[in-house]
Design an enzyme around this catalytic site. Structure first.
Site, PDB file in Angstrom:
ATOM      1  N   LEU A  55       0.831  -1.079   0.096  1.00 48.63           N
ATOM      2  CA  LEU A  55      -0.019  -0.084  -0.066  1.00 48.63           C
ATOM      3  C   LEU A  55       0.857   1.215   0.156  1.00 48.63           C
ATOM      4  O   LEU A  55       2.057   1.249   0.487  1.00 48.63           O
ATOM      5  CB  LEU A  55      -0.957   0.018   1.353  1.00 48.63           C
ATOM      6  N   ASP A  56       0.573   2.145  -0.767  1.00 48.45           N
ATOM      7  CA  ASP A  56       1.259   3.690  -0.727  1.00 48.45           C
ATOM      8  C   ASP A  56       1.529   3.977   0.806  1.00 48.45           C
ATOM      9  O   ASP A  56       0.611   3.621   1.767  1.00 48.45           O
ATOM     10  CB  ASP A  56       0.664   4.691  -1.110  1.00 48.45           C
ATOM     11  N   THR A  57       2.477   4.787   1.234  1.00 47.28           N
ATOM     12  CA  THR A  57       2.870   5.147   2.460  1.00 47.28           C
ATOM     13  C   THR A  57       1.731   5.884   3.129  1.00 47.28           C
ATOM     14  O   THR A  57       1.301   5.667   4.290  1.00 47.28           O
ATOM     15  CB  THR A  57       4.279   5.978   2.343  1.00 47.28           C
ATOM     16  N   ARG A 102      -5.659   7.167  -6.859  1.00 50.96           N
ATOM     17  CA  ARG A 102      -5.427   8.717  -6.716  1.00 50.96           C
ATOM     18  C   ARG A 102      -5.411   9.222  -8.057  1.00 50.96           C
ATOM     19  O   ARG A 102      -5.971  10.303  -7.859  1.00 50.96           O
ATOM     20  CB  ARG A 102      -3.932   8.901  -5.877  1.00 50.96           C
TER      21      ARG A 102
END
Length: 215
Positions: free
Chosen positions: A61-63, A162
């Site tokens: 997962l993205d930060t 996003r």
């Protein structure tokens, strides 16, 4: 403003553990795996190794994204789960809050994505060189000039949700890369991996895990 990595210090929240898999609710602001440089060594998998030394990565997962992640505890489980992600046999659902109010109730974004090389790590829509990317979305409710949505990615491209929401003209609130002005002025990226469904590597039983939405 220079980015400073300052991850939350709480211990990982374990949702499930057995002889093959480990399911965790990742906090926003924590890297899934180590980044470049010693200042980015602290990450979810390194913290988990302190408890489960045999832990193996399956996906990321993205930060800035929180929510459900599955890790493998054996090489067999890593292969089995990795193939499920590769063949799109897993089912993922996210919750997000978007800037503005969506007029439609649901839809699909179908826009190919690739890395925006001069502006890495940003991704962008590229109809010539991009890889196919689809996101299904459904409005949950409107909230004071913002929209709460459920996002169901069909593909799993980097930054897909996003970029796709920003391309709709409704970036995810608090997104440091794809939102601008007041849409960016939130304490965190309002994106959370709420549910993940997959087959257990030992026996193939379908399992669904959910992490409560923190915003």
């Amino acid at each position: 403003m220079e980015y400073v990595y300052d991850p939350p210090q709480e211990a990982p929240r374990i949702l499930h553990a057995d002889h093959e898999i480990l399911v965790v609710d990742k906090q926003a602001g924590l890297l899934s795996v180590p980044g470049k440089g010693p200042d980015k060594a602290d990450c979810l998998i390194s913290r988990l190794k302190g408890i489960y030394p045999e832990v193996l990565l399956v996906h990321r997962l993205d930060t800035d994204t929180s929510g459900v992640m599955v890790f493998a505890l054996t090489p067999h489980a890593q292969r089995h789960l990795g193939l499920q992600f590769e063949k799109r046999q897993t089912k993922k659902a996210y919750q997000a809050r978007l800037w503005g109010e969506l007029a439609e109730k649901e839809g699909r974004v179908d826009l190919p994505l690739c890395v925006d090389w001069p502006n890495r790590p940003r991704q962008h829509v590229d109809h010539e060189n991009g890889r196919p990317a689809q996101t299904d979305w459904r409005v949950m409710r409107l909230e004071d000039g913002t929209t709460r949505v459920r996002l169901m990615p069909v593909t799993g491209r980097s930054h897909q949700l996003r970029v796709h929401m920003a391309e709709l003209g409704h970036p995810i609130l608090g997104d440091p890369l794809y939102a601008e002005g007041p849409a960016q002025d939130y304490p965190r990226l309002m994106l959370h991996a709420e549910t993940l469904r997959f087959r257990h590597p030992d026996g193939g039983q379908h399992m669904t895990f959910t992490a409560p939405v923190p915003f």
